[in-house]
Design a protein around this motif. Sequence first.
Motif, PDB file in Angstrom:
ATOM      1  N   PHE A 157       0.842  -1.185   0.000  1.00 26.51           N
ATOM      2  CA  PHE A 157       0.000   0.000   0.000  1.00 26.51           C
ATOM      3  C   PHE A 157       0.882   1.241   0.000  1.00 26.51           C
ATOM      4  O   PHE A 157       2.015   1.201   0.472  1.00 26.51           O
ATOM      5  CB  PHE A 157      -0.885   0.032   1.251  1.00 26.51           C
ATOM      6  N   ASP A 158       0.326   2.356  -0.477  1.00 29.43           N
ATOM      7  CA  ASP A 158       1.048   3.617  -0.356  1.00 29.43           C
ATOM      8  C   ASP A 158       0.845   4.168   1.056  1.00 29.43           C
ATOM      9  O   ASP A 158       0.228   3.517   1.904  1.00 29.43           O
ATOM     10  CB  ASP A 158       0.619   4.622  -1.431  1.00 29.43           C
ATOM     11  N   SER A 159       1.351   5.347   1.323  1.00 28.17           N
ATOM     12  CA  SER A 159       1.299   5.903   2.678  1.00 28.17           C
ATOM     13  C   SER A 159      -0.115   6.214   3.151  1.00 28.17           C
ATOM     14  O   SER A 159      -0.363   6.300   4.345  1.00 28.17           O
ATOM     15  CB  SER A 159       2.143   7.177   2.773  1.00 28.17           C
ATOM     16  N   THR A 160      -1.059   6.382   2.228  1.00 27.86           N
ATOM     17  CA  THR A 160      -2.439   6.674   2.621  1.00 27.86           C
ATOM     18  C   THR A 160      -3.241   5.407   2.875  1.00 27.86           C
ATOM     19  O   THR A 160      -4.371   5.477   3.325  1.00 27.86           O
ATOM     20  CB  THR A 160      -3.161   7.504   1.544  1.00 27.86           C
ATOM     21  N   GLY A 161      -2.675   4.244   2.547  1.00 22.41           N
ATOM     22  CA  GLY A 161      -3.376   2.988   2.747  1.00 22.41           C
ATOM     23  C   GLY A 161      -4.056   2.461   1.498  1.00 22.41           C
ATOM     24  O   GLY A 161      -4.734   1.445   1.540  1.00 22.41           O
ATOM     25  N   ALA A 162      -3.880   3.125   0.366  1.00 17.92           N
ATOM     26  CA  ALA A 162      -4.459   2.658  -0.899  1.00 17.92           C
ATOM     27  C   ALA A 162      -3.528   1.620  -1.526  1.00 17.92           C
ATOM     28  O   ALA A 162      -2.299   1.737  -1.449  1.00 17.92           O
ATOM     29  CB  ALA A 162      -4.656   3.827  -1.855  1.00 17.92           C
ATOM     30  N   ALA A 163      -4.102   0.588  -2.136  1.00 17.25           N
ATOM     31  CA  ALA A 163      -3.298  -0.452  -2.780  1.00 17.25           C
ATOM     32  C   ALA A 163      -2.382   0.185  -3.815  1.00 17.25           C
ATOM     33  O   ALA A 163      -2.820   1.012  -4.623  1.00 17.25           O
ATOM     34  CB  ALA A 163      -4.204  -1.479  -3.437  1.00 17.25           C
ATOM     35  N   ALA A 164      -1.106  -0.182  -3.773  1.00 14.65           N
ATOM     36  CA  ALA A 164      -0.117   0.384  -4.697  1.00 14.65           C
ATOM     37  C   ALA A 164       1.014  -0.609  -4.890  1.00 14.65           C
ATOM     38  O   ALA A 164       1.345  -1.374  -3.982  1.00 14.65           O
ATOM     39  CB  ALA A 164       0.430   1.703  -4.150  1.00 14.65           C
ATOM     40  N   ASP A 165       1.603  -0.589  -6.069  1.00 11.93           N
ATOM     41  CA  ASP A 165       2.745  -1.454  -6.357  1.00 11.93           C
ATOM     42  C   ASP A 165       3.975  -0.915  -5.642  1.00 11.93           C
ATOM     43  O   ASP A 165       4.355   0.238  -5.832  1.00 11.93           O
ATOM     44  CB  ASP A 165       2.999  -1.513  -7.862  1.00 11.93           C
ATOM     45  N   ARG A 166       4.567  -1.742  -4.801  1.00  9.54           N
ATOM     46  CA  ARG A 166       5.774  -1.376  -4.068  1.00  9.54           C
ATOM     47  C   ARG A 166       6.733  -2.567  -4.081  1.00  9.54           C
ATOM     48  O   ARG A 166       6.303  -3.718  -3.951  1.00  9.54           O
ATOM     49  CB  ARG A 166       5.463  -1.036  -2.602  1.00  9.54           C
ATOM     50  N   PRO A 167       8.041  -2.317  -4.227  1.00 14.94           N
ATOM     51  CA  PRO A 167       9.004  -3.406  -4.082  1.00 14.94           C
ATOM     52  C   PRO A 167       9.084  -3.801  -2.612  1.00 14.94           C
ATOM     53  O   PRO A 167       8.852  -2.980  -1.727  1.00 14.94           O
ATOM     54  CB  PRO A 167      10.316  -2.780  -4.557  1.00 14.94           C
ATOM     55  N   PHE A 168       9.389  -5.075  -2.356  1.00 17.85           N
ATOM     56  CA  PHE A 168       9.441  -5.520  -0.966  1.00 17.85           C
ATOM     57  C   PHE A 168      10.470  -6.614  -0.767  1.00 17.85           C
ATOM     58  O   PHE A 168      10.893  -7.268  -1.707  1.00 17.85           O
ATOM     59  CB  PHE A 168       8.052  -5.983  -0.494  1.00 17.85           C
ATOM     60  N   HIS A 169      10.856  -6.772   0.488  1.00 24.51           N
ATOM     61  CA  HIS A 169      11.729  -7.854   0.924  1.00 24.51           C
ATOM     62  C   HIS A 169      10.896  -8.734   1.841  1.00 24.51           C
ATOM     63  O   HIS A 169      10.229  -8.232   2.747  1.00 24.51           O
ATOM     64  CB  HIS A 169      12.921  -7.314   1.700  1.00 24.51           C
ATOM     65  N   LEU A 170      10.928 -10.036   1.622  1.00 24.23           N
ATOM     66  CA  LEU A 170      10.135 -10.982   2.397  1.00 24.23           C
ATOM     67  C   LEU A 170      11.065 -12.021   3.014  1.00 24.23           C
ATOM     68  O   LEU A 170      11.889 -12.608   2.320  1.00 24.23           O
ATOM     69  CB  LEU A 170       9.123 -11.673   1.471  1.00 24.23           C
ATOM     70  N   SER A 171      10.931 -12.233   4.316  1.00 27.49           N
ATOM     71  CA  SER A 171      11.678 -13.291   5.016  1.00 27.49           C
ATOM     72  C   SER A 171      10.679 -14.288   5.562  1.00 27.49           C
ATOM     73  O   SER A 171       9.634 -13.916   6.083  1.00 27.49           O
ATOM     74  CB  SER A 171      12.486 -12.718   6.178  1.00 27.49           C
ATOM     75  N   VAL A 172      11.034 -15.567   5.444  1.00 26.16           N
ATOM     76  CA  VAL A 172      10.182 -16.637   5.945  1.00 26.16           C
ATOM     77  C   VAL A 172      11.026 -17.496   6.890  1.00 26.16           C
ATOM     78  O   VAL A 172      12.094 -17.980   6.528  1.00 26.16           O
ATOM     79  CB  VAL A 172       9.646 -17.494   4.791  1.00 26.16           C
ATOM     80  N   PHE A 173      10.522 -17.643   8.093  1.00 29.40           N
ATOM     81  CA  PHE A 173      11.202 -18.444   9.119  1.00 29.40           C
ATOM     82  C   PHE A 173      10.409 -19.729   9.308  1.00 29.40           C
ATOM     83  O   PHE A 173       9.227 -19.697   9.622  1.00 29.40           O
ATOM     84  CB  PHE A 173      11.273 -17.675  10.438  1.00 29.40           C
TER      85      PHE A 173
END
Length: 175
Positions: A157-173
């Motif tokens: 989401f963007d800073s307002t909480g609206a769905a938006a394309d953002r790059p991310f890092h995901l860790s799974v334990f």
Amino acid sequence: MARFISGRAVAVTFGVLALTLAGGGIAAAQTTAAKPAAQTGQPGARPAAPAGQPALTPAEAAQAKAALQEGASPSFVAGSTSFAVVSAAGVLVRGHDAVSTTKYGPGQYQVVFNHSLTRGGYVATIGDAADCCIPPTGQVSVAPRLGTPNGVFVQTFDSTGAAADRPFHLSVFTP
């Protein structure tokens, strides 16, 4: 006749009463315009957030199952951490034990790993997919991918909480 209340106590009482009434008047004079849902701080108040996860297609289920069968590789060790770095376009940039990514719509992604994630924990953060730079601002949420024991569903989401394309890092334990 005895005095029960001194002059000073009467002055303090009237002062407190005056301040209370003045404060109440100020509170009543505030505008009553409703704040946008994204600013109320209430759970579930995100505007335009998708209602749920997209349906799992038979092709995606087959791909996830094939990744699980290949997951008996020596690279996976129980109690280890797997990760994925995903671009805003949904491309798997790099990772460990991550097999594939799928972008469903604005801010909706699936990441598939080569081992079961049941009883695992997921942590994600907005992060630049390159080896440099400051990522865009925003929010991210993660959940197990319904119908896929080796998948994670990610929403950004963007800073307002609206769905938006953002790059991310995901860790799974995994235990």
